[in-house]
Each structure stands twice: as structure tokens, then as C-alpha cells.
Design a protein around this motif. Structure first.
Motif, short mmCIF file in Angstrom:
data_model
loop_
_atom_site.label_atom_id
_atom_site.label_comp_id
_atom_site.label_asym_id
_atom_site.label_seq_id
_atom_site.Cartn_x
_atom_site.Cartn_y
_atom_site.Cartn_z
N GLY A 155 0.81 -1.21 0.00
CA GLY A 155 0.00 0.00 0.00
C GLY A 155 0.85 1.26 0.00
O GLY A 155 0.56 2.22 -0.72
N GLY A 159 0.15 1.88 -3.57
CA GLY A 159 -1.27 2.19 -3.35
C GLY A 159 -1.76 3.46 -4.02
O GLY A 159 -1.21 4.54 -3.79
N LYS A 160 -2.76 3.34 -4.86
CA LYS A 160 -3.37 4.48 -5.55
C LYS A 160 -4.90 4.48 -5.45
O LYS A 160 -5.53 5.52 -5.37
CB LYS A 160 -2.95 4.51 -7.02
N HIS A 161 -5.47 3.27 -5.49
CA HIS A 161 -6.92 3.15 -5.50
C HIS A 161 -7.43 2.73 -4.12
O HIS A 161 -7.02 1.69 -3.60
CB HIS A 161 -7.37 2.13 -6.55
N LYS A 162 -8.30 3.53 -3.55
CA LYS A 162 -8.81 3.26 -2.21
C LYS A 162 -9.67 2.00 -2.20
O LYS A 162 -10.47 1.77 -3.10
CB LYS A 162 -9.63 4.44 -1.70
N LYS A 171 -6.42 2.26 3.51
CA LYS A 171 -6.30 0.96 2.84
C LYS A 171 -6.55 1.11 1.34
O LYS A 171 -7.45 1.85 0.92
CB LYS A 171 -7.25 -0.05 3.45
N THR A 172 -5.74 0.40 0.55
CA THR A 172 -5.85 0.47 -0.91
C THR A 172 -6.05 -0.91 -1.51
O THR A 172 -5.73 -1.93 -0.88
CB THR A 172 -4.59 1.10 -1.53
N GLU A 174 -4.37 -2.01 -4.07
CA GLU A 174 -3.02 -2.53 -4.31
C GLU A 174 -2.44 -3.15 -3.04
O GLU A 174 -1.78 -4.19 -3.09
CB GLU A 174 -2.10 -1.41 -4.81
#
Length: 263
Positions: A155, A159-162, A171-172, A174
Motif C-alpha cells: 500500500g 497504493g493508488k486506488h482506495k 487501505k488500498t 493494491e
């Protein structure tokens, strides 16, 4: 950070030692952890643990928690589930007797919280006392810890997408995928040396279920804390929060793998 590391090392070493010892010391540890976790949930709801409401929740939780070899209800000719159902009826009756000073909402919270904590720790004990219990418990712990670590580092790095911002903003997707991937890798290495299941397909499915339900369990506790506007469930572990903060994934995983027939 120093306090967090020291607490983690000491608590982790004591926890693993008692898992290895098993028997009564391990059972007493589970009872203590479950009692503290239930106390933390009651405090979130602003229910005083020593009140009638709080003690009812504790009794409910202990009924579900304690293994058969420690407590039996045959002397009153009731099975554990039947006694639990009887106490639910008593709680609902109390909402009338107290003229709603003990509300339906509070009764529902006590029942759900006791099942959440009691069954989670009960099946952790159940798994430890199986014939291959020690190998099984360490397998589950490794999968849960690997998932948490993998999700954290993946993450932070990718991490980019929630994943679910309304519940846990950090938290993501990814991170979740990274946690599951690391759990599969480390779990696969573990079973090369200590096989838990005879089939690789069953082992893979088990690892996937533990990793995914563990993440869901983490989100469940995050939802509790967000709903009741608390940062940590407690302060019993300096630098780590409360017992629920440390065992949220585990106590959610255990009933699931029991229901799916892995135990």
C-alpha cells in the motif's frame, strides 16, 4: 516507535510461548484476551462493564468461549446453544421490565458483541487442541501476519486506488492484493516444510480464505471504531492499541474456516 517495538517483542514472545505450551495456560490466555476484548467493545458502546448490561455481555461471551472440557451445562439439562438462546430471551424481556432503560439496541449490541468475541477466541482454542493444532495455529498466524505486512508495504509503495475509504481511508486495493500475494508466498513456503493439508488445492484455497477474511475482519473492526468515534479499541498494548486492534483479523477468520470445514 521504540515503545511499539519493545511491546511487540515482549507480547509476541509470551503469546507464542503459551501457544506452544498449550493446555490450561493457553486456555487461560484466551479467556483473558477475550475478556479484555469484550471489555473494549462495551466501552465503545459506553456500557459500564460492571453494570447489568455489561455483565450480561460478559456472561454471553463466556458461554460461547469456554470449551466443553472446561464447563458443562448438562446438570441443568440444557445445551450451550439452548442456554444462550434462553439468555437472549431474558435480555429482550429486560427491555420491557426496565421500561426501555435497557434498550433493544443495547440488547442487540450485547448479543452481537459476545458472539463476535466469544466465537472468535473459542475456535482459536478449538484449532489449537486439534491433533495437528500447533502446526495449524502457526499456519494461520503466519498467513494473517503476512497479509498485514504485505498490505502495509504494498500500500505504501504502490497504493493508488482506495479499497473502502468510508471505513478505512488508508487501505488500498493494491495493498490488499499485495497482502494476499505475500500470504500465498510465505504460506506456500511454510507448507513445504510443515504440511497442514494433504492436497495443494485445499492448501491454496485455505490460504486464500484466511488472507481475504482476515482483511475483512480488519475492516469490520475499523467500521466499529469509526461508528463509535474511537481511534483505538484500548490501550492495553502500548504503541499497539487494544486487544481487538491486534486480534480483529484472527477472531474473524477462525469461525469462517470452521464453518467451511477446514478445522
Amino acid at each position: 516507535m521504540k515503545q511499539r517495538i519493545i511491546t511487540g517483542v515482549i507480547a509476541g514472545a509470551a503469546f507464542i510461548t503459551l501457544i506452544v505450551i498449550g493446555n490450561l495456560p493457553f486456555a487461560l490466555l484466551m479467556i483473558a484476551l477475550a475478556t479484555i476484548a469484550m471489555h473494549e467493545l462495551l466501552k465503545m458502546k459506553r456500557i459500564t462493564p460492571l453494570s447489568v448490561k455489561g455483565l450480561s455481555g460478559m456472561v454471553f461471551m463466556w458461554l460461547l468461549l469456554l470449551p466443553e472440557n472446561m464447563v458443562s451445562f448438562h446438570w441443568i439439562h440444557l445445551e450451550r446453544l439452548e442456554l444462550f438462546l434462553l439468555l437472549i430471551i431474558v435480555l429482550l424481556a429486560l427491555t420491557v421490565i426496565t421500561k426501555n432503560k435497557f434498550t433493544f439496541d443495547e440488547a442487540g449490541f450485547v448479543i452481537l458483541a459476545s458472539a463476535y468475541v466469544g466465537l472468535g477466541f473459542h475456535y482459536f482454542m478449538y484449532a489449537r487442541f486439534l491433533e495437528n493444532g500447533l502446526a495449524m495455529i502457526f499456519f494461520i498466524l503466519i498467513l494473517v501476519w503476512a497479509t498485514d505486512s504485505g498490505a502495509y508495504f504494498a500500500g505504501r509503495s504502490f497504493g493508488k486506488h482506495k479499497l473502502w475509504p468510508e471505513i478505512s481511508p488508508k487501505k488500498t486495493i493494491e495493498g490488499s492484493l499485495g497482502g494476499t500475494l505475500l500470504a500465498l508466498i510465505i504460506g506456500g513456503v511454510y507448507t513445504l516444510f510443515i504440511p497442514v493439508f494433504a492436497s495443494w488445492s485445499v492448501t491454496f484455497l485455505f490460504m486464500l480464505v484466511v488472507s481475504l477474511t482476515g482483511q475483512l475482519g480488519d475492516l469490520v473492526e475499523s467500521a466499529f471504531k469509526r461508528h463509535y468515534a474511537v481511534k483505538d479499541s484500548g490501550q492495553v498494548l502500548p504503541g499497539h492499541g487494544g486487544i481487538l486492534d491486534r486480534f480483529d483479523s484472527l477472531i474473524f477468520v477462525m469461525p469462517v474456516i470452521y464453518l467451511l470445514g477446514f478445522l
